[in-house]
Write a protein that holds these residues in place. Structure first.
Motif, PDB file in Angstrom:
ATOM      1  N   ASP A   1       0.833  -1.203   0.000  1.00 53.58           N
ATOM      2  CA  ASP A   1       0.000   0.000   0.000  1.00 53.58           C
ATOM      3  C   ASP A   1       0.870   1.257   0.000  1.00 53.58           C
ATOM      4  N   ARG A   2       0.244   2.387   0.162  1.00 49.88           N
ATOM      5  CA  ARG A   2       0.946   3.673   0.108  1.00 49.88           C
ATOM      6  C   ARG A   2       2.036   3.769   1.165  1.00 49.88           C
ATOM      7  N   GLU A   3       1.835   3.104   2.282  1.00 46.74           N
ATOM      8  CA  GLU A   3       2.805   3.138   3.377  1.00 46.74           C
ATOM      9  C   GLU A   3       3.860   2.039   3.259  1.00 46.74           C
ATOM     10  N   GLY A   4       3.800   1.246   2.202  1.00 48.63           N
ATOM     11  CA  GLY A   4       4.773   0.182   2.020  1.00 48.63           C
ATOM     12  C   GLY A   4       4.410  -1.107   2.739  1.00 48.63           C
ATOM     13  N   ARG A   5       3.163  -1.234   3.183  1.00 42.06           N
ATOM     14  CA  ARG A   5       2.726  -2.410   3.932  1.00 42.06           C
ATOM     15  C   ARG A   5       2.012  -3.409   3.025  1.00 42.06           C
ATOM     16  N   TYR A   6       2.187  -4.692   3.328  1.00 42.80           N
ATOM     17  CA  TYR A   6       1.491  -5.751   2.606  1.00 42.80           C
ATOM     18  C   TYR A   6       0.357  -6.296   3.461  1.00 42.80           C
ATOM     19  N   SER A   7      -0.852  -6.252   2.923  1.00 43.50           N
ATOM     20  CA  SER A   7      -1.986  -6.818   3.642  1.00 43.50           C
ATOM     21  C   SER A   7      -1.731  -8.295   3.935  1.00 43.50           C
ATOM     22  N   LEU A   8      -2.337  -8.773   5.013  1.00 49.80           N
ATOM     23  CA  LEU A   8      -2.232 -10.147   5.506  1.00 49.80           C
ATOM     24  C   LEU A   8      -0.952 -10.405   6.278  1.00 49.80           C
ATOM     25  N   TYR A   9       0.085  -9.587   6.088  1.00 54.14           N
ATOM     26  CA  TYR A   9       1.384  -9.869   6.680  1.00 54.14           C
ATOM     27  C   TYR A   9       1.926  -8.762   7.590  1.00 54.14           C
ATOM     28  N   THR A  10       1.820  -7.512   7.164  1.00 57.31           N
ATOM     29  CA  THR A  10       2.456  -6.421   7.893  1.00 57.31           C
ATOM     30  C   THR A  10       1.641  -6.044   9.127  1.00 57.31           C
ATOM     31  N   GLU A  11       2.349  -5.820  10.234  1.00 56.37           N
ATOM     32  CA  GLU A  11       1.689  -5.407  11.472  1.00 56.37           C
ATOM     33  C   GLU A  11       0.816  -4.181  11.221  1.00 56.37           C
ATOM     34  N   GLY A  12      -0.417  -4.256  11.652  1.00 58.02           N
ATOM     35  CA  GLY A  12      -1.368  -3.172  11.456  1.00 58.02           C
ATOM     36  C   GLY A  12      -2.350  -3.449  10.334  1.00 58.02           C
ATOM     37  N   VAL A  13      -1.982  -4.332   9.385  1.00 52.57           N
ATOM     38  CA  VAL A  13      -2.897  -4.659   8.284  1.00 52.57           C
ATOM     39  C   VAL A  13      -2.986  -6.172   8.069  1.00 52.57           C
TER      40      VAL A  13
END
Length: 268
Positions: free
Chosen positions: A137-149
């Motif tokens: 995503d815009r913040e560099g996070r991957y859904s299902l894996y990154t803390e918070g998403v």
């Protein structure tokens, strides 16, 4: 399932190391270099090349094979989103099913991939194939894996290719995290049934974005962290694209206000 742990810098560094593919990438990169050597010796044309008489050549280079990275969501590293109801969709911006229902924000992006048959000289569309596409995503996070998403599954989806061999996804422009050039992951399957069963992957690769578009997008609100991350990278130094990116660099059109379109031909 490998969630991000600790501070953001450590998380991004972990992503970078895993995106190298470890034992996976060594044979992949060796294979890519061998293909280039063979192509140079035999003068095999790349995508878009044709014979002097205007006819289509009988062979063309397949899309380079790449690692799926640590966050594929295809069952190879923990969670398997491909078997969830709702994964077959064109709009990837919102989570689906029993997930939290969050929506990924960012500059609008439409991605169109055209899957073609390499053995026929890239002139034959692969109708009825399927593409699974995912990115951060815009913040560099991957859904299902990154803390918070971890409870989200946005920016992931599957589409079946039409008679032109095309799939189109509505998404947002991904951010740039530490150690990796801005990119999109995708897997090509022989059929929609194969994709939703998470079996028999035909090809795994990544799409790269041009620097000028990245610079423009990252100057907008919400992409602040991407500015400094991109500043320390280049396509030539990226762990995935450093050995060549011409066949993976998207053709871009659009603007921040109107949104961007990214197109890429994918010979398999």
């Amino acid at each position: 399932m490998r969630d991000h742990q600790g501070h953001e810098a450590h998380e991004a560094h972990e992503a970078h190391e895993h995106d190298r593919g470890l034992s996976h990438d060594l044979p992949v990169l060796a294979r890519r270099r061998m293909i280039r050597l063979m192509a140079g010796a035999a003068l095999v044309p790349l995508v878009g090349c044709s014979a002097e008489d205007g006819s289509t050549d009988s062979a063309c280079a397949t899309i380079p094979e790449e690692t799926a990275g640590p966050y594929p969501g295809d069952g190879s590293n923990g969670v398997n989103v491909l078997k969830e109801s709702g994964v077959v969709r064109g709009d990837l911006r919102r989570s689906f099913g029993d997930s939290a229902g969050g929506t990924a924000e960012g500059v609008p992006l439409t991605v169109t991939l055209t899957v073609v048959d390499a053995d026929s000289g890239c002139g034959t569309p692969r109708k009825g194939a399927a593409v699974y596409l995912w990115h951060c995503d815009r913040e560099g996070r991957y859904s299902l894996y990154t803390e918070g998403v971890t409870g989200e599954n946005y920016l992931r989806g599957v589409q079946e290719t039409d008679e032109r061999g095309q799939v189109t996804f509505t998404s947002v422009f991904p951010g740039c995290y530490t150690g990796r050039w801005p990119h999109i992951h995708f897997e090509v399957y022989g059929s929609l049934a194969d994709a939703t069963a998470a079996t028999d992957i035909t090809s795994t690769s990544q799409l790269a974005f041009p620097k000028d578009v990245c610079d423009t997008v990252y100057a907008t609100e919400g992409y602040e962290a991407s500015v400094s991350n991109l500043g320390s990278l280049s396509l030539e130094s990226d762990s995935i694209f450093s050995d060549g990116y011409d066949r993976q660099l998207a053709t871009m059109k659009g603007s921040v206000d109107a949104g961007y379109t990214a197109t890429l031909t994918v010979p398999v």
